[in-house]
Structures are given as C-alpha cells and as structure tokens.
Write an enzyme that holds these catalytic residues in place. Sequence first.
Site, PDB file in Angstrom:
ATOM      1  CD  GLU A 131      -2.711  -1.203   2.535  1.00 25.03           C
ATOM      2  OE1 GLU A 131      -2.625  -0.266   3.368  1.00 25.03           O
ATOM      3  OE2 GLU A 131      -3.486  -2.171   2.662  1.00 25.03           O
ATOM      4  CB  ILE A 163      -0.964  -4.614  -7.575  1.00 19.86           C
ATOM      5  CG1 ILE A 163      -1.215  -4.026  -6.173  1.00 19.86           C
ATOM      6  CG2 ILE A 163      -1.362  -6.091  -7.635  1.00 19.86           C
ATOM      7  CD1 ILE A 163      -0.304  -4.538  -5.070  1.00 19.86           C
ATOM      8  CD  GLN A 357      32.964   0.674 -17.343  1.00 20.30           C
ATOM      9  OE1 GLN A 357      31.883   1.167 -17.080  1.00 20.30           O
ATOM     10  NE2 GLN A 357      34.009   1.393 -17.695  1.00 20.30           N
ATOM     11  CB  ILE A 358      32.245  -5.712 -20.845  1.00 21.86           C
ATOM     12  CG1 ILE A 358      32.932  -6.112 -19.532  1.00 21.86           C
ATOM     13  CG2 ILE A 358      32.765  -6.572 -21.998  1.00 21.86           C
ATOM     14  CD1 ILE A 358      32.619  -7.524 -19.051  1.00 21.86           C
ATOM     15  CD  GLU A 384       8.137 -11.927  -4.360  1.00 23.30           C
ATOM     16  OE1 GLU A 384       8.552 -12.732  -3.516  1.00 23.30           O
ATOM     17  OE2 GLU A 384       7.210 -12.173  -5.129  1.00 23.30           O
ATOM     18  CB  SER A 387      19.058  -5.262  -0.559  1.00 25.30           C
ATOM     19  OG  SER A 387      19.149  -5.814  -1.848  1.00 25.30           O
TER      20      SER A 387
HETATM   21  C1  LIG Z   1       7.685  -3.034 -10.225  1.00 21.36           C
HETATM   22  C2  LIG Z   1       7.137  -3.421  -8.899  1.00 21.36           C
HETATM   23  C3  LIG Z   1       6.285  -4.503  -8.797  1.00 21.36           C
HETATM   24  C4  LIG Z   1       5.737  -4.847  -7.555  1.00 21.36           C
HETATM   25  N1  LIG Z   1       4.827  -5.880  -7.485  1.00 21.36           N
HETATM   26  C5  LIG Z   1       4.162  -6.086  -6.327  1.00 21.36           C
HETATM   27  C6  LIG Z   1       3.088  -7.011  -6.258  1.00 21.36           C
HETATM   28  O1  LIG Z   1       2.744  -7.681  -7.256  1.00 21.36           O
HETATM   29  N2  LIG Z   1       2.418  -7.147  -5.084  1.00 21.36           N
HETATM   30  C7  LIG Z   1       2.758  -6.435  -3.978  1.00 21.36           C
HETATM   31  O2  LIG Z   1       2.102  -6.592  -2.958  1.00 21.36           O
HETATM   32  N3  LIG Z   1       3.777  -5.540  -4.001  1.00 21.36           N
HETATM   33  C8  LIG Z   1       4.482  -5.351  -5.147  1.00 21.36           C
HETATM   34  N4  LIG Z   1       5.511  -4.423  -5.191  1.00 21.36           N
HETATM   35  C9  LIG Z   1       5.836  -3.656  -3.981  1.00 21.36           C
HETATM   36  C10 LIG Z   1       7.203  -3.958  -3.393  1.00 21.36           C
HETATM   37  O3  LIG Z   1       7.168  -5.183  -2.750  1.00 21.36           O
HETATM   38  C11 LIG Z   1       7.569  -2.771  -2.463  1.00 21.36           C
HETATM   39  O4  LIG Z   1       7.914  -1.687  -3.297  1.00 21.36           O
HETATM   40  C12 LIG Z   1       8.698  -3.101  -1.531  1.00 21.36           C
HETATM   41  O5  LIG Z   1       8.279  -4.029  -0.565  1.00 21.36           O
HETATM   42  C13 LIG Z   1       9.255  -1.871  -0.812  1.00 21.36           C
HETATM   43  O6  LIG Z   1       8.250  -1.081  -0.274  1.00 21.36           O
HETATM   44  P1  LIG Z   1       8.269   0.508  -0.541  1.00 21.36           P
HETATM   45  O7  LIG Z   1       8.404   0.685  -2.002  1.00 21.36           O
HETATM   46  O8  LIG Z   1       7.091   1.116   0.125  1.00 21.36           O
HETATM   47  O9  LIG Z   1       9.584   1.041   0.144  1.00 21.36           O
HETATM   48  P2  LIG Z   1       9.804   1.425   1.681  1.00 21.36           P
HETATM   49  O10 LIG Z   1       9.327   0.329   2.550  1.00 21.36           O
HETATM   50  O11 LIG Z   1       9.265   2.792   1.919  1.00 21.36           O
HETATM   51  O12 LIG Z   1      11.387   1.471   1.768  1.00 21.36           O
HETATM   52  C14 LIG Z   1      12.161   2.604   1.364  1.00 21.36           C
HETATM   53  C15 LIG Z   1      13.611   2.340   1.740  1.00 21.36           C
HETATM   54  O13 LIG Z   1      13.729   2.222   3.171  1.00 21.36           O
HETATM   55  C16 LIG Z   1      14.336   0.984   3.500  1.00 21.36           C
HETATM   56  N5  LIG Z   1      13.773   0.492   4.766  1.00 21.36           N
HETATM   57  C17 LIG Z   1      12.466   0.393   5.122  1.00 21.36           C
HETATM   58  N6  LIG Z   1      12.365  -0.128   6.353  1.00 21.36           N
HETATM   59  C18 LIG Z   1      13.616  -0.405   6.777  1.00 21.36           C
HETATM   60  C19 LIG Z   1      14.171  -0.975   7.955  1.00 21.36           C
HETATM   61  N7  LIG Z   1      13.415  -1.389   8.952  1.00 21.36           N
HETATM   62  N8  LIG Z   1      15.512  -1.101   8.041  1.00 21.36           N
HETATM   63  C20 LIG Z   1      16.295  -0.687   7.029  1.00 21.36           C
HETATM   64  N9  LIG Z   1      15.838  -0.140   5.881  1.00 21.36           N
HETATM   65  C21 LIG Z   1      14.521  -0.016   5.755  1.00 21.36           C
HETATM   66  C22 LIG Z   1      14.003   0.060   2.339  1.00 21.36           C
HETATM   67  O14 LIG Z   1      14.889  -1.029   2.278  1.00 21.36           O
HETATM   68  C23 LIG Z   1      14.139   1.009   1.166  1.00 21.36           C
HETATM   69  O15 LIG Z   1      15.488   1.142   0.815  1.00 21.36           O
HETATM   70  C24 LIG Z   1       6.086  -4.099  -6.402  1.00 21.36           C
HETATM   71  C25 LIG Z   1       6.966  -3.010  -6.520  1.00 21.36           C
HETATM   72  C26 LIG Z   1       7.462  -2.645  -7.737  1.00 21.36           C
HETATM   73  C27 LIG Z   1       8.353  -1.430  -7.827  1.00 21.36           C
END
Ligand SMILES: Cc1cc2nc3c(=O)[nH]c(=O)nc-3n(C[C@H](O)[C@H](O)[C@H](O)COP(=O)(O)OP(=O)(O)OC[C@H]3O[C@@H](n4cnc5c(N)ncnc54)[C@H](O)[C@@H]3O)c2cc1C
Length: 404
Positions: A131, A163, A357-358, A384, A387
């Site tokens: 969300e 999604i 780069q290559i 998913e 990192s």
């Molecule tokens: C192309 C695409 C397809 C997707 N498909 C789906 C799907 O089919 N279904 C679905 O449900 N979701 C989907 N997603 C959502 C995806 O899983 C989320 O974007 C992802 O989980 C990260 O959430 P966020 O984008 O809100 O980032 P945020 O949670 O806001 O994170 C922002 C940054 O903060 C870091 N961060 C957050 N919390 C912590 C912590 N506790 N410690 C250290 N670092 C932290 C994160 O690692 C990241 O670097 C998709 C996303 C994209 C871009």
Amino acid sequence: MTDFSLELNEDQLQIQKWIHDFAEDVVRPAAHEWDEREETPWPIIQEAAKNGLYSWDFLVNGFADPTGLTMPLVAEELFWGDAGIGLSIMGSTLCVAGLIANGSPEQVAEWVPEIFGTPEDVKLGAFGVSEPDAGSDVSSLRARAVYDEAKDEWVLNGTKTWITNGGIANVHVLVLSVEPELGSRGQAAFVVPPGTPGLTQGQKFKKHGIRASHTAELVLDDCRVPGSCLLGGKQKLDERLARAREGKRTASQAAMATFEATRPAVGAQAVGIARAAYEYSLEYAKERKQFKRAIVENQAIAFKLADMKTRIDASRLLVWRAAWMAKTGKRFESGEGSMSKLFAGETAVWVTEQAIQILGGYGYTREYPVERWHRDAKIYTIFEGTSEIQRLVIARAISGVHVN
Ligand SMILES: Cc1cc2nc3c(=O)[nH]c(=O)nc-3n(C[C@H](O)[C@H](O)[C@H](O)COP(=O)(O)OP(=O)(O)OC[C@H]3O[C@@H](n4cnc5c(N)ncnc54)[C@H](O)[C@@H]3O)c2cc1C
C-alpha cells in the site's frame, strides 16, 4: 555414500531445455519491442499458454519435483529471455502462491482455472499486499475487510499499490486488515472474483525497468465479495484472531507465508538476467578489438568476467539450496531464503553494470540489450522485500536479536 549430487535429473534437464528454447525463440526476440511499448505482452503470454508453459498443469508438475529445483530452473531460463515478459507470466504464479499459502484445497481448485483462462482466452492473476504507506512494513496495512454477517459478505475498502498485473488480472488475491490493532496477525487474504464491482485500477506506473510488466494501483471502494472468498475460511480466521488477541503465537501471516515460499524463485529470476548479461558481454569481449587485440585479452576485462561468472554461480547455488530446503521441509534457520534473493538480486545489478562497462558506449545505448538488463535487474533489490529487509531477516535469524 554418494547420495549427494548437484547433477540435474532427466526431467529437470528436459524442462530446462524446453523453457530455454521458448525463451530463445519467442521471448528474447520480443523483449526490446515490449520494453519500448511498456505494455503487457498478451500475444507472448498466449503463446506460452499454447505451448503449455503458462498453465496450472505446468505449475503442478513443477511444484511436484521433490528436489524443489524445477521452478528455479524455469525462472532462470524464462528471465534469461526477458524479465519484463517473464514477470507478466510469473505475476500469475505469485497469485497462485498466495492462493496455495492461504486457501483451502477447494478454494485453490475453484480459482486457479480463473487465473489462467484458456490458451484461446488467456487470463492473469495478481497478488496485492503493498500500500502507499505500507511497503516494507506489511504489518501496517490500512486497507480493511469488514464482515457483513447478515449477507455473509466481506466489504473491502482501501488502496493497494505497485501491484503486478493489478487491474488487468482476472483474479486478484489481496491481503487486507481485518483487525488493524493486531498488526500482521490481524490480516487475511481474500480472492476478488472477476468483474467484482468496487475494484478498479488506479494509475499505471511508468517504470525504470521490467517495463513489459504491468504495475498499477488498485482502488477498493465498498467492494463486496462472498464469505467464501476469505482464504482459509471464517472459522480458521476466528481461531487465529482469538489466539492473537490472547498474545499467543499464530501460524504464518498471510503475506509472509506467500513471500517466504516465492523468494528462491525470485532469486532465480535475477540469476537469469545476470546470466544473460554475462553471456552477452563474454561474446562481445572476444569479438571486440582495441589496440589490435580482443578486449578479453586484457586482465581488466577478463577478471571482470571471471568475477561475474563466479558471483552468478554462487547466486544459483544459494537459490538451489533455499529451494531444496523449502521443498524438503528444512527450516530456514539463518534466513536462507532471504540470502538467496539478496545475493542474487545484488549480483544481477552488479553483473549487468559490469556488462555495460564491457560494451563501453555501445552498452549504454538501446541498440544493445545490456542497458535493458541493467534497468530490469534493479527491481530485484526492491520488490519481494528490499535488500535491507532481507538483511534484517538474516540478521535477526542468525543473532536471535530483534535487530532494527
Ligand atoms: C515493479 C514493482 C512490482 C511490484 N509488485 C508487487 C506485487 O505484485 N504485489 C505487492 O504486494 N507488491 C508489489 N511491489 C511492492 C514492493 O514489494 C515494495 O515496493 C517493496 O516491498 C518496498 O516497499 P516501498 O516501495 O514502500 O519502500 P519502503 O518500505 O518505503 O522502503 C524505502 C527504503 O527504506 C528501507 N527500509 C524500510 N524499512 C527499513 C528498515 N526497517 N531497516 C532498514 N531499511 C529499511 C528500504 O529497504 C528502502 O530502501 C512491487 C513493486 C514494484 C516497484
């Protein structure tokens, strides 16, 4: 005793070749076009359905492999062909995984055919958790499901975002909050059947990579689904909520159960992209001459390729281990599923950058595929579980400390 082996069996080799041929003949040649169009590659999905690889039967066969390696093998080959197209196809698999992880066998049997449609009239599935204000923190979902006992219906409201296949899928499996104060333990997964009023697609995102894969917002506005659409059923949910209210441990939470099961296969997708870039840049380095010799004759280039290959093979081994552990019921004591996705995702980003780069200036243009692979690879450190979140899972598992 010689019962340990990393050799693939006949069935696995056969499936691997089948998917590789499809990826080479159908997917790879279409990759550039669909990346530029930024549209769902329906004709390719249809071809995959006609070929038998986009189907429930195919998945059943893949999931049945007792070693757990078939699905990673499939993912690596398909995504070697193209990640955007691969994801348009595999997005449905995530939906199936959501169904299997949360639903009863009857619910799985009822909804799976609706996800795939038929080869003449292919359909898609979507799995929605994220969300706008709940990405990494899936415990803070705001979209609500409220039970209307008089009608035995659930009323769904809220917004889902990012999604894959969202809004264009025939079947949506969505995780919503039933009791927000219980966090992730107060959540449940629901099927939204085809054509249900109150579910609409919000904006479709224009993305950096995997552009053939449709990613969109979903808006739920008094979307009513029958009681039977609650995955796992009302009785199980009530029991689970009661345990959670008493502060007892509950079985896996709806979203996490799905992601744990799919992580190694997602890692395998990243391995496929990395391998594509490595193979391409190796050939290029043998052909390209500067200073009257092939550029691969320079250690600076050859060592890069050596490192690329080493990291790709290490990624694959982590993926295979996690897939094997998951299938054979071994517990992920050290976050092995997360390790596989983390390492494979970061390897794909690194390897594809080395590939650019290559190729030098050529690598930076859309005339060559390596810049696309680089753009595609980046999502593997984000979706998913980012990192950082994978590291959190591993750190907590190995230390026993609730690392923040
Ligand atoms: C192309 C695409 C397809 C997707 N498909 C789906 C799907 O089919 N279904 C679905 O449900 N979701 C989907 N997603 C959502 C995806 O899983 C989320 O974007 C992802 O989980 C990260 O959430 P966020 O984008 O809100 O980032 P945020 O949670 O806001 O994170 C922002 C940054 O903060 C870091 N961060 C957050 N919390 C912590 C912590 N506790 N410690 C250290 N670092 C932290 C994160 O690692 C990241 O670097 C998709 C996303 C994209 C871009």
